[in-house]
Design a protein around this motif. Structure first.
Motif, PDB file in Angstrom:
ATOM      1  N   ALA A  34       0.826  -1.212   0.000  1.00 43.33           N
ATOM      2  CA  ALA A  34       0.000   0.000   0.000  1.00 43.33           C
ATOM      3  C   ALA A  34       0.853   1.253   0.000  1.00 43.33           C
ATOM      4  O   ALA A  34       0.381   2.343  -0.361  1.00 43.33           O
ATOM      5  N   GLN A  75      -4.882   0.673   5.766  1.00 39.95           N
ATOM      6  CA  GLN A  75      -3.887  -0.119   5.038  1.00 39.95           C
ATOM      7  C   GLN A  75      -2.544   0.596   4.989  1.00 39.95           C
ATOM      8  O   GLN A  75      -1.484  -0.023   5.180  1.00 39.95           O
ATOM      9  N   LYS A  82      -8.685   2.460   3.425  1.00 39.40           N
ATOM     10  CA  LYS A  82      -7.423   2.699   2.732  1.00 39.40           C
ATOM     11  C   LYS A  82      -6.409   3.358   3.669  1.00 39.40           C
ATOM     12  O   LYS A  82      -5.212   3.040   3.631  1.00 39.40           O
TER      13      LYS A  82
END
Length: 475
Positions: free
Chosen positions: A108, A355, A352
């Motif tokens: 990520a 992550q 997100k």
């Protein structure tokens, strides 16, 4: 965090040292501890002998006993510079990404960290050698920017590795602009210093009080380590005064509270903030010979109104989830409406963020072990800053790119403001339930014993976003 073998009799006499310089934070921590562990004996006086629990500012923690005795719990890791120093975080992430590419693993952080360079510099005349060696790629881009209009250039941000509260942050696009920054940071010559001392008006200790650019001057002799990063274009913008007239988008960054426990788990708080600049956003531009930083710096400590007075923090701080229903904007030639934020967009963005921060801690655990030593008997809350931006090809509102900016130790919870104080209290109660009560094997008020959290699970205002293991975490 695995509970220690603390006898039940000791639980009734569990003592804690709680001490933070901010009355705002101190009061919230005390209330959270009393609400969840009412039998806890608590003191804010620096003890001669460390109690079983220390939840305090790093500078007043007693570290010797907890370092060698796993039955004592402290609220900070002893070594964590791999995360909290900007240049060391950048180096750690780069090393980790190199390992991921070698293994064929997608991370990520590949798109979650801007490209950049670390430099060690004390004087402006050292820049020539750096540009030929370590910064040759940057030098090529800056040379290509020469002669281009401001809106067509690639821009970069310079950040001192050790500074905080926006100190020393600058923007540039050409070599002349970069050189001017380091000349600005040069310490005064001996002759100038003597003249100033004779007048009784100034010495080197006044450097941090310089007007500079927004009062953010530094000296390279004090900072030395810097990181240069590519400027992230197309930030997600919102108009804080939407509906009041002309549409003026404002840039913001996310302040995520991240709890790391033991060796290790990573939790992301649902109490995530959006911290806005008070100035309408414009692409980077030069005003009176310097880049105007006001539309780009979103630190609440730097925000002032048209009269130079500090803006009320509550006016510029929003709960991330309260952005639902607002119109997201982008700025190219003008402001473009990208769409209306809904709960799905917020949920996917939150995921997100989790992550990215979890991967950053993993990078520190794997590649920054000398400067990030995770201990079974420690936990720490970091204030992590991130930026949301529209993907380059997006013409409407989609899940944004999430860029990691920095990890902050001992985050300034005061910037959350009075309106969101109850959210912080609930967040701290969650820390007690996740990190403290299980460590000592204590039952908490109003909760039955539960199984360990699973990745992606939400509990007590926190989401478990990462879990790992550090070999030989105890010496």
């Amino acid at each position: 965090m695995t509970p220690t073998a603390t006898p039940a009799a000791d639980n009734a006499r569990l003592t804690a040292f709680v001490n933070f310089p901010s009355p705002y934070t101190q009061a919230l921590l005390e209330r959270a501890l009393v609400a969840v562990l009412p039998a806890l004996e608590m003191s804010s006086d620096i003890p001669k002998e460390p109690p079983k629990l220390q939840w305090a500012d790093y500078d007043v923690l007693s570290l010797d006993v907890p370092r060698h005795n796993p039955g004592y719990l402290i609220s900070s890791y002893i070594y964590r510079k791999a995360l909290i120093r900007k240049h060391q975080l950048h180096t750690t992430v780069n090393e980790y990404l190199a390992k991921c590419r070698h293994r064929g693993i997608k991370s990520a952080l590949e798109s979650g960290m801007p490209k950049g360079w670390v430099l060690d510099i004390q004087f402006a005349d050292e820049l020539d050698e750096l540009l030929m060696d370590d910064l040759y790629e940057l030098e090529e881009v800056m040379r290509g920017n020469e002669g281009r209009a401001e809106g067509e250039r690639e821009w970069f941000i310079l950040k001192p590795g050790f500074a905080e509260r926006g100190q020393g942050i600058r923007m540039f696009s050409t070599e002349d602009e970069l050189r001017a920054i380091f000349e600005e940071f040069e310490p005064p010559s001996e002759d100038e210093d003597e003249d100033d001392d004779d007048d009784g008006e100034r010495n080197d200790d006044d450097a941090d009080d310089d007007a500079g650019v927004g009062g953010t001057a530094v000296l390279t002799s004090h900072m030395r380590h810097f990181v240069i990063q590519e400027y992230v274009p197309r930030p997600v913008l919102f108009d804080l005064h939407e509906g009041d007239g002309a549409q003026l988008g404002q840039k913001f960054h996310l302040r995520a509270y991240v709890l790391v426990t033991g060796a290790y788990t990573v939790h992301l708080a649902h109490t995530m903030l959006a911290l806005f600049s008070d100035a309408p956003y414009t692409p980077p531009r030069i005003v009176e010979g310097q880049v105007d930083l006001r539309p780009h710096l979103t630190n609440t400590c730097l925000q002032t109104d048209a009269y130079g007075q500090a803006v009320e923090q509550d006016d510029l701080v929003r709960l991330f989830w309260d952005l639902e229903g607002r119109t997201a904007l982008a700025r190219d030639n003008g402001y473009n409406v990208m769409g209306t934020v809904d709960k799905e967009w917020l949920d996917k963005t939150f995921t997100k963020v989790g992550q990215v921060v979890a991967e950053a801690v993993k990078a520190g655990a794997e590649c920054g072990s000398f400067n990030l030593q995770l201990m079974e008997n420690a936990f720490e809350i970091f204030g992590v800053d991130l930026l949301l931006s529209h993907p380059a090809d997006a013409t409407s509102l989609v899940v944004p790119d999430v860029t990691l900016l920095e990890f902050n130790a001992s985050p300034d919870f005061v910037q959350t403001g009075d309106v969101l104080r109850p959210k912080l209290l609930d967040m701290f109660k969650g820390v007690v339930r996740i990190s403290i009560a299980p460590f000592f094997g204590i039952d908490t008020v109003g909760e039955e014993k539960e199984e360990e959290m699973e990745l992606g699970e939400d509990r007590w205002g926190w989401r478990l976003v990462g879990k790992g293991q550090v070999r030989a975490s105890w010496a």
